[in-house]
Design an enzyme around this catalytic site. Structure first.
Site, mmCIF file in Angstrom:
data_model
loop_
_atom_site.group_PDB
_atom_site.id
_atom_site.type_symbol
_atom_site.label_atom_id
_atom_site.label_comp_id
_atom_site.label_asym_id
_atom_site.label_seq_id
_atom_site.Cartn_x
_atom_site.Cartn_y
_atom_site.Cartn_z
ATOM 1 N N HIS A 122 7.767 -0.781 4.457
ATOM 2 C CA HIS A 122 6.439 -0.806 4.892
ATOM 3 C C HIS A 122 5.517 0.263 4.189
ATOM 4 C CE1 HIS A 122 3.198 0.364 7.894
ATOM 5 N NE2 HIS A 122 3.650 -0.608 8.702
ATOM 6 N N ASP A 199 13.912 5.025 7.908
ATOM 7 C CA ASP A 199 12.763 4.642 8.897
ATOM 8 C C ASP A 199 13.203 3.746 9.965
ATOM 9 O OD1 ASP A 199 10.588 3.254 9.939
ATOM 10 O OD2 ASP A 199 9.748 2.805 7.928
ATOM 11 N N GLN A 202 11.722 0.052 13.010
ATOM 12 C CA GLN A 202 12.024 -1.374 13.811
ATOM 13 C C GLN A 202 13.673 -1.184 14.083
ATOM 14 O OE1 GLN A 202 10.233 -3.730 14.423
ATOM 15 N NE2 GLN A 202 8.223 -2.982 13.181
ATOM 16 N N LYS A 225 6.700 1.491 19.557
ATOM 17 C CA LYS A 225 7.534 0.486 19.252
ATOM 18 C C LYS A 225 8.864 0.252 20.145
ATOM 19 C CE LYS A 225 5.990 0.057 14.644
ATOM 20 N NZ LYS A 225 5.014 -0.943 14.408
ATOM 21 N N CYS A 363 1.783 -4.858 6.097
ATOM 22 C CA CYS A 363 2.025 -3.661 5.714
ATOM 23 C C CYS A 363 3.066 -3.539 4.672
ATOM 24 C CB CYS A 363 1.764 -2.527 6.574
ATOM 25 S SG CYS A 363 0.494 -2.523 7.658
#
Ligand code: PMP
Length: 404
Positions: A122, A199, A202, A225, A363
């Site tokens: 991202h 990261d 997700q 999220k 993104c």
């Protein structure tokens, strides 16, 4: 055990209609809807316990502080960090990575030192490093991927050099759904003496994450999220790493003593938390984590896995369907194009049917360049989505296809 009707009843927004059609919300990769308990926890704190946290002598401030620090403990438990000193509250994944990029590059890197990222990152895990590249002359090295959307681990190994100072990679791709083998990748990096930032934007909403089992040095995610509020997120860092890094922003909360001659900084984690924290947001986040933990991350993962397999099967029946991302281990993100129908047209027409999907580059423009496309349509699933909704999506796509 996993009572989908009961779960859906926890999310009031799922009952609404859009253009007179029942809402089919398939944009969970962008943000998730909130269960009633999260909204109520936030409202309740504003109504009953609102006061600025830390150092307050009065009752309300102490109660608000207790709630805020209890939320930190909830986050610690959720990702199995060793200590709450390792849990820094931020505004979200983006701020967490910017914090780390700035402080890590400032204190641990010199001109010419390298950070390894991947082609499927991202922008939040690219641009902060590029800012450091512009300011300090650090260099980005990029892990390539296969056409199926899996990182090339042989190439990854070859990217390490004596100048490599950090690896920064997504646990799960927000475009391809690929679940990267981060435990193996961390082992490889550690064999080279290099720490790893993961990261988790997700991954945290969809699977159990144990930062100690992964041996991640840093792990970041966003509250919104994972069914929590906007404006709050987490930077996990091993204490010995966080100790080495300088403060990010200056202000209240992050100091021990201030004088014009010499200012000293607060201990962890407060050293990185300048200004009034989003203490209402942290309460909401803790409530959201308690909510998903009560359902069971393994149950959520199993449910979403089955849903995703069903969606892939249904969508691939559609003539002209091209799904981007065929990794063998994948999460509930399905990016696609149908024939030469523009992703924007598909998204707009699906919207008229009440189906919320995302369109565009997500993104991740370098990934779009790698795929040779400008954008995709992306359906991303959450714990409350159903096979019936997948059927509505498949029928909607088919209807749009026939219009073109
Ligand atoms: N990384 C990944 C993989 C993401 O999917 C996202 C959100 N789309 C981000 C980072 C940025 O998260 P936020 O906007 O909440 O900071």
């Amino acid at each position: 055990m996993y009572d989908i009707n009961q779960i859906r009843a926890d999310f009031p927004i799922l009952d609404r209609t859009v253009y007179g059609k029942p809402l089919v919300y398939l944009d969970n990769g962008a943000t998730t809807q909130k269960p009633r308990c999260v909204v109520e926890a936030i409202t309740n704190e504003y109504y009953n316990t609102n006061a600025n946290v830390h150092r307050g002598v009065h009752f309300l401030s102490q109660q608000a502080t207790e709630l805020h620090e209890a939320s930190r403990e909830t986050v610690r438990r959720f990702i199995n960090a060793r200590s709450t000193n390792e849990i820094v509250f931020t505004r979200g994944t983006t701020e967490s990575i910017n914090l780390l990029a700035a402080t890590f590059a400032q204190s641990q890197m010199e001109e010419g030192d390298e950070v390894i990222v991947s082609v499927m990152e991202h922008h939040s895990n690219i641009v902060p490093w590029q800012l450091q590249a512009m300011q300090r002359g650090i260099v980005l090295r990029v892990i390539p991927m296969t056409d199926e959307g899996e990182l090339c681990l042989d190439e990854y190994e070859k990217l390490f050099s004596p100048r490599t100072k950090l690896v920064s990679i997504a646990h799960v791709s927000n475009v391809l759904g690929t679940i990267n083998p981060v435990a193996d990748m961390i082992r490889t990096a550690h064999a080279h003496g290099v720490p790893v930032l993961v990261d988790g934007a997700q991954s945290i909403p969809h699977m159990a994450v144990d930062v100690q089992a992964l041996d991640a040095d840093f792990y970041v995610f966003s509250g919104h999220k994972v069914y929590g509020p906007t404006g709050v997120g987490v930077l996990y860092g091993k204490e010995r790493w966080l100790d080495k890094l300088p403060p990010y922003q200056g202000g209240g909360e992050m100091i021990q003593h201030v004088s014009f001659e010499k200012t000293t900084f607060n201990e962890l984690p407060f050293k990185f938390e300048a200004g009034t924290p989003d203490y209402i947001g942290t309460t909401g986040l803790a409530k959201a984590l308690d909510y998903v933990a009560a359902l069971g991350m393994d149950h959520i993962a199993a449910y979403e896995h089955e849903l995703t397999q069903y969606a892939l099967r249904r969508l691939k029946e559609i003539p002209g369907m091209h799904v981007f991302g065929e990794a063998s281990v994948r999460g509930g993100v399905v990016s696609f194009l149908v024939g030469d129908i523009h992703h924007f047209d598909m998204g707009t027409l699906l919207d008229r049917l009440g189906i919320a999907v995302r369109t565009g580059h997500h993104c991740a423009q370098p990934l779009m360049t790698r795929l040779g496309i400008e954008g995709t349509v992306r359906a991303s699933f959450g714990l409350y989505n159903t096979k019936e909704e997948v059927d509505v999506l498949a029928a909607g796509i088919e209807r749009v296809r026939k219009m073109f």
